[in-house]
Structures are given as C-alpha cells and as structure tokens.
Design an enzyme around this catalytic site. Structure first.
Site, PDB file in Angstrom:
ATOM      1  N   ASP A  25       5.215  -9.833   4.152  1.00 47.19           N
ATOM      2  CA  ASP A  25       5.642  -9.090   3.174  1.00 47.19           C
ATOM      3  C   ASP A  25       5.623  -9.607   1.669  1.00 47.19           C
ATOM      4  O   ASP A  25       5.651 -10.948   1.463  1.00 47.19           O
ATOM      5  CB  ASP A  25       7.104  -8.764   3.482  1.00 47.19           C
ATOM      6  CG  ASP A  25       7.693  -7.895   3.066  1.00 47.19           C
ATOM      7  OD1 ASP A  25       7.173  -6.943   2.430  1.00 47.19           O
ATOM      8  OD2 ASP A  25       8.962  -7.987   2.577  1.00 47.19           O
ATOM      9  N   GLU A  36      -0.064  -2.085  -2.567  1.00 49.10           N
ATOM     10  CA  GLU A  36       0.756  -1.380  -3.446  1.00 49.10           C
ATOM     11  C   GLU A  36       0.310  -0.947  -4.714  1.00 49.10           C
ATOM     12  O   GLU A  36      -0.308  -1.600  -5.671  1.00 49.10           O
ATOM     13  CB  GLU A  36       2.127  -2.552  -3.589  1.00 49.10           C
ATOM     14  CG  GLU A  36       3.070  -2.165  -4.304  1.00 49.10           C
ATOM     15  CD  GLU A  36       4.203  -3.275  -4.181  1.00 49.10           C
ATOM     16  OE1 GLU A  36       4.434  -4.017  -3.398  1.00 49.10           O
ATOM     17  OE2 GLU A  36       5.002  -3.379  -5.240  1.00 49.10           O
ATOM     18  N   HIS A  83       9.572   0.612   0.487  1.00 51.16           N
ATOM     19  CA  HIS A  83      10.176  -0.677   0.348  1.00 51.16           C
ATOM     20  C   HIS A  83      11.724  -0.331  -0.078  1.00 51.16           C
ATOM     21  O   HIS A  83      11.983   0.786  -0.535  1.00 51.16           O
ATOM     22  CB  HIS A  83       9.509  -1.553  -0.563  1.00 51.16           C
ATOM     23  CG  HIS A  83       8.421  -2.286  -0.362  1.00 51.16           C
ATOM     24  ND1 HIS A  83       8.233  -3.594   0.154  1.00 51.16           N
ATOM     25  CD2 HIS A  83       7.011  -1.764   0.343  1.00 51.16           C
ATOM     26  CE1 HIS A  83       7.082  -3.852   0.792  1.00 51.16           C
ATOM     27  NE2 HIS A  83       6.338  -2.816   0.695  1.00 51.16           N
ATOM     28  N   GLY A 112      14.531  -0.136   1.538  1.00 48.11           N
ATOM     29  CA  GLY A 112      15.151   0.671   2.268  1.00 48.11           C
ATOM     30  C   GLY A 112      16.570   0.567   2.403  1.00 48.11           C
ATOM     31  O   GLY A 112      17.685   1.636   2.496  1.00 48.11           O
ATOM     32  N   ASN A 161      15.847  -5.228   4.189  1.00 50.42           N
ATOM     33  CA  ASN A 161      16.162  -6.703   4.312  1.00 50.42           C
ATOM     34  C   ASN A 161      17.802  -6.939   3.938  1.00 50.42           C
ATOM     35  O   ASN A 161      18.359  -7.468   4.798  1.00 50.42           O
ATOM     36  CB  ASN A 161      15.244  -7.408   3.232  1.00 50.42           C
ATOM     37  CG  ASN A 161      15.482  -8.989   3.456  1.00 50.42           C
ATOM     38  OD1 ASN A 161      16.059  -9.371   4.330  1.00 50.42           O
ATOM     39  ND2 ASN A 161      14.505  -9.588   2.864  1.00 50.42           N
TER      40      ASN A 161
END
Ligand code: 13P
Length: 287
Positions: free
Chosen positions: A80, A132, A212, A214, A236
């Site tokens: 990541d 991205e 991303h 979340g 995370n």
C-alpha cells in the site's frame, strides 16, 4: 485459487467491494483472515512501506501462504502507498500479489512514467497494479482531534484520471473524493463527493476504483460509492483503534504478562471490525 482480477471483475458485475485490511502484527493479520474465512469473503491484506518494513516483506508473503492454505480463503497481499519503483520491486520480488504506486504528489507526467515502469515489471510476474490520481488527505491512519479540511485542488480531476488510465493501463485507480486517512474525533468523517465519483467512473471506463481512508466514512456513503463503482475499500485506523484500545485495557494490570491471554481480546476486536466491514461492503459469501 482464482486471482485478484477475477474477484475485482466479480465485484464490478455483482456490485460489491473487497476490503483491504492493513496490518503490522500477526494478531491483526490472523483476526482479519479468521473473519474472512468465516464469512467466505475474499480478503486483501495491506501493508504500507512502514508496516512492511516492521513486519518483513518475506514474512508477510510466507504467512499469507500458510493462512491461504490453512483457512481455504482467497487472500491477496498488497503493498500500500509504495512511493518508489525500487520499493515496489522488492515487494513484487518477495511475492506480493498486488502493489499500489502512490505518485499522487508528482506531476502527472512523472506519475505516468513511473507507473508504466512499475506495470512493466509487475506484469511479467503476474502482479496487479494500483495507481493514484488526486491527493488523499493525511498520510497517517489515526484519530484526528481537529476537523480535517479537504482542499478542492486535491480532489481527483476526471480528465486527469482518464488520461492516466489510458496511458498506463493500470488495473486499479485510487481516487480522492473527500476521503482521507484516519478518523475525525467525532468518529464520523465528512460526506464523500459521490457526484465527482460518478464523473470519474464514466471517465475511467472499466478500471477498478479504490476508496482509501475507509475508516469513519458514513455507511450510506460507502453503500453509495459501491453502487457507483468502487471495487476496493481500504481500512486501517478502525483496526488500529480496536487493536490498541483492547490491548491497553488488557495491560493495565501489571500482573498480566501472558501474550496469548492479553492479545485474545485484541484479536476478537480486529475480527469484529473486519466482520462489520465485510457485511457493509457486501463481500460475504462471494468466494
Ligand atoms: P483509514 O486508516 O482511514 O482506514 O485508511 C486506510 C487506507 O486508506 C490505507 O491505504
């Protein structure tokens, strides 16, 4: 076992998203996989550069292999927010299934150039690549005591996203639509710009889209984003808070010294967060 591209296509067709759950410790890894296996959901395990430096790239791959075999559930390992080709090459060589090149702070041309370099290397090894466009707020996944300001200029520009996917042929694209890493102190983050997501969805064709940040996102926004076309959602902070909060409570008594006992509640807490996200994302029973 079917590969990640198969599951991303399935997610697109059937309207669900696959969770990426970050870890830097085996108890977290185990908690995520336990729940994935119980709910028969495909699982993406994520490590940032920092997390993988601590855990070890080879160690993460070896344990993915063990858990895949033992738990009988498709588990994919993603690097990541890799910032350089060199680091992503290391993850690919170690045996990661997927890598995310985060060139979002670079000028578009430079971002495209390095993404192409990563893709060229990754394709030879059957590794899937995420890129991205737009800057996702805040680098660290944690709890913020102040309101987080989303800057309009950091949101994904649909035309840039279209150019990026056309020139790189990237497999997945991370977008910035009001999402950010971490959670505001209130526990609920501001709403996502679903109108912008619709424009990006149209501009990027079949490319799998990634959300991303979340953690803390309002649940209706998550459902709305999946409906429009998000296929992968990263979590995370909520896992970190559940894990560390339980550990802190378990360790207040100085006589508590047995790791498999004081980690038991933290393991359950990670399973709990993972289970709630799998249900929300609709990925249960998709294996
Ligand atoms: P959160 O910490 O907000 O869940 O974001 C995680 C993430 O996006 C990792 O890439």
């Amino acid at each position: 076992m079917k590969n990640i591209k198969y599951y991303l296509k399935k997610a697109q067709k059937e309207g669900f998203a696959i969770g990426q759950f970050n870890f830097s410790d085996f108890t977290q890894m185990k908690g995520v996989v336990n729940k994935g296996a119980e709910l028969k959901s495909p699982i993406i395990l994520g490590t940032s550069e920092g997390e993988s430096n601590f855990f070890g790239l080879e160690e993460a791959v070896a344990l993915r292999n063990v858990l895949r075999k033992k738990m009988g559930v498709p588990i994919f390992l993603n690097l990541d927010h890799g910032k350089t080709f060199e680091y992503l090459k290391k993850a690919i060589d170690a045996g990661y299934d997927m890598v995310h090149f985060d060139g979002s702070k670079l000028p578009l041309e430079e971002n495209i150039k390095i993404t192409k370099q990563v893709i060229k290397y990754a394709r030879r090894k059957g590794v899937t690549v995420e890129g991205e466009i737009g800057m996702i707020g805040n680098d660290a996944s944690r709890l913020y005591s102040e309101k987080f300001e989303i800057k309009e200029e950091n949101l994904t520009n649909p035309a840039e996203a279209a150019e990026y996917v056309k020139k790189t042929k990237v497999d997945l694209l991370a977008v910035s639509i009001g999402n950010f890493h971490g959670i505001e102190i209130s526990g609920i983050d501001p709403n996502l710009r679903l109108d912008l997501l619709k424009e990006i969805r149209i501009a990027t064709g079949e490319t799998a889209l990634v959300l991303h940040g979340g953690s803390g996102t309002p649940e209706d926004d998550i459902r709305g984003a999946i409906k429009i076309g998000i296929q992968k959602i990263n979590i995370n902070t909520e896992l970190r808070l559940a894990f560390s909060g339980n550990l802190r409570r378990a360790l207040t008594d100085a006589e508590v010294i047995v790791p498999y006992k004081f980690l038991a509640d933290a393991l359950k807490a990670v399973e709990g967060v993972t289970g709630r996200k799998i249900e929300l994302f609709g990925s249960a029973s998709k294996v």
